[in-house]
Design an enzyme around this catalytic site. Structure first.
Site: not given
Ligand code: FAD
Ligand code: UDP
Length: 365
Positions: A169, A173, A246, A277, A297, A345, A347
């Protein structure tokens, strides 16, 4: 009497409801939580839009999906540029030239590639787990600093026990581009996602704090079809076994400050920091508020009855999910979809796209 009873007012349920209502179907939505929107729910506190179930950034490359969601909310441009703190230092995410410069002092793509090439795990087969995938993609330094601790915390298991695709995911770059996503479009609804869901559900009968499973016979009898977006194992009373998830717990801190973190999202790579996070909500959407709310989180063990956040797509759970799918297929007037029922999972754009496709199959078939 309704044509469709939709169980769940998350994005999947709300998109189906809108498209079915627009095609003249009589629709009712029931939602067990006290609010609409599922995990994309946002609420305003002290003039700040709070992402109550974690940071949500809409991103997609599909024009039709983007145009569709923009009909119901006006999206403000937002580019997600999280950073990670690990070992007391800060690194740019996703893995890009800024990260490589912070790690090794290199300034050119060739130098960065050479180091990663040296460190990379070379396999003569496809990577079999998240660790192998990460090591073969970015090498040991990045894996140890930015992936291993975070992933172990997030999933509470060794990265060797996780599927490779989870780490794919994240873009890699060799440019100074720290946009977390590769998509053409990216943004956040002005005023928050609840506005988007309200737009989708406008003029549709929605009842919150109604758990379908508590009175399914009576509720289902009111409609010709049921679209169920909840978990399948729960639907069947877990009688074949429990599908693992989870969990997450959020703790919110309020500050008399207009800028605490300096960024919307900060990831924490060290395993001994108990949260993955921190998010500073005011950086997602402009606000005149003079205070700031920052959420931590924490990944948690999940038990039936808790809010399910991330499906654990292990071979065992996949097999179990398939068995539940076979069983629900026997219920001819039931349809399933969304992140929970599909045990995927997804988005947000994937959920919207899937719901658009499904609702159209019902209205054009
Ligand atoms: P849900 O939002 O889970 O909706 C299902 C609804 O059904 C819920 O409201 C639930 O209460 C209700 N329900 C279940 N059972 C019953 C029942 N028996 N009776 C009545 N109601 C019931 N995606 C992105 O694109 N970008 C992001 O940045 C992003 N960030 C994320 C961050 C986190 C922490 C998480 C967990 C997910 C993130 N996602 C993101 C994914 C996004 O949240 C999901 O794709 C989306 O919310 C799924 O919508 P859904 O309708 O399938 O499921
Ligand atoms: N990940 C990581 N370090 C990070 C961010 C992500 O190792 O700083 C890994 C982790 O395994 C996570 C996966 O990459 O589950 C996918 O990350 P993403 O940010 O897409 O997760 P989500 O936003 O869905 O929680």
């Amino acid at each position: 009497m309704y044509d469709y009873l939709i169980v769940g007012s998350g994005l999947y349920g709300a998109v189906c409801a809108r498209l079915l209502a627009d095609s003249g179907r009589r629709v009712r939505v029931v939602e067990r939580r006290s609010h609409i929107g599922g995990n994309v729910f946002t609420e305003e506190r002290e003039g700040i839009v709070i992402h109550s179930y974690g940071a949500h950034i809409f991103h997609c490359s599909n024009q039709e999906i983007w145009d569709f969601v923009n009909r119901f909310a006006s999206f403000r441009p937002f580019v997600n540029r999280p950073v990670s703190i690990s070992g007391g230092k800060l690194y740019s995410l996703p893995f890009n030239m800024f990260t490589f410069n912070q790690l090794w002092g290199v300034t050119s793509p060739d130098e960065a590639r050479a180091i990663i090439e040296q460190e990379r795990l070379v396999l003569d087969r496809e990577p079999r787990n998240l660790e192998e995938q990460a090591l073969s993609m970015v090498g040991k330094t990045i894996y140890d600093l930015l992936i291993r601790g975070y992933t172990t915390k997030q999933w509470q298991r060794d990265p060797k026990e996780l599927p490779p695709w989870i780490i794919k995911r994240l873009p890699l770059r060799f440019t100074y581009d720290n946009n977390y996503f590769n998509d053409t479009y990216q943004g956040i609804p002005d005023g928050g996602y609840t506005k988007l869901i309200q737009g989708l559900l406008r003029d549709i009968k929605v009842d919150t704090s109604v758990d379908f499973l508590n009175s399914r016979t009576e509720l289902a009898a009111q409609a010709k079809h049921v679209i169920y977006t909840g978990a399948l194992d729960e639907f069947f009373g877990y009688d074949l076994g429990v599908l693992e998830y989870r969990g997450l717990r959020f703790e919110h801190d309020r500050f008399e400050s207009e800028n605490v973190l300096g960024n919307a999202v900060i990831n924490y790579g060290d395993e001994d920091v108990p949260y993955t996070r921190r998010i500073e909500h005011r950086h997602f959407s402009p606000t005149n508020s003079t205070v700031s709310i920052v959420s931590r989180e924490y990944p948690t063990a999940w038990r039936p009855g808790d809010i399910p956040f991330y499906p654990v797509n292990s071979p065992h759970n996949e097999t179990l999910h398939r068995k539940y799918c076979e069983r629900i297929a026997e219920f001819k007037n039931y349809h399933i979809g969304g992140r929970l029922a599909d045990y995927r999972y997804y988005d947000m754009h994937q959920v919207v796209g899937a719901a658009m496709k499904f609702a159209r199959s019902l209205t054009t078939g």
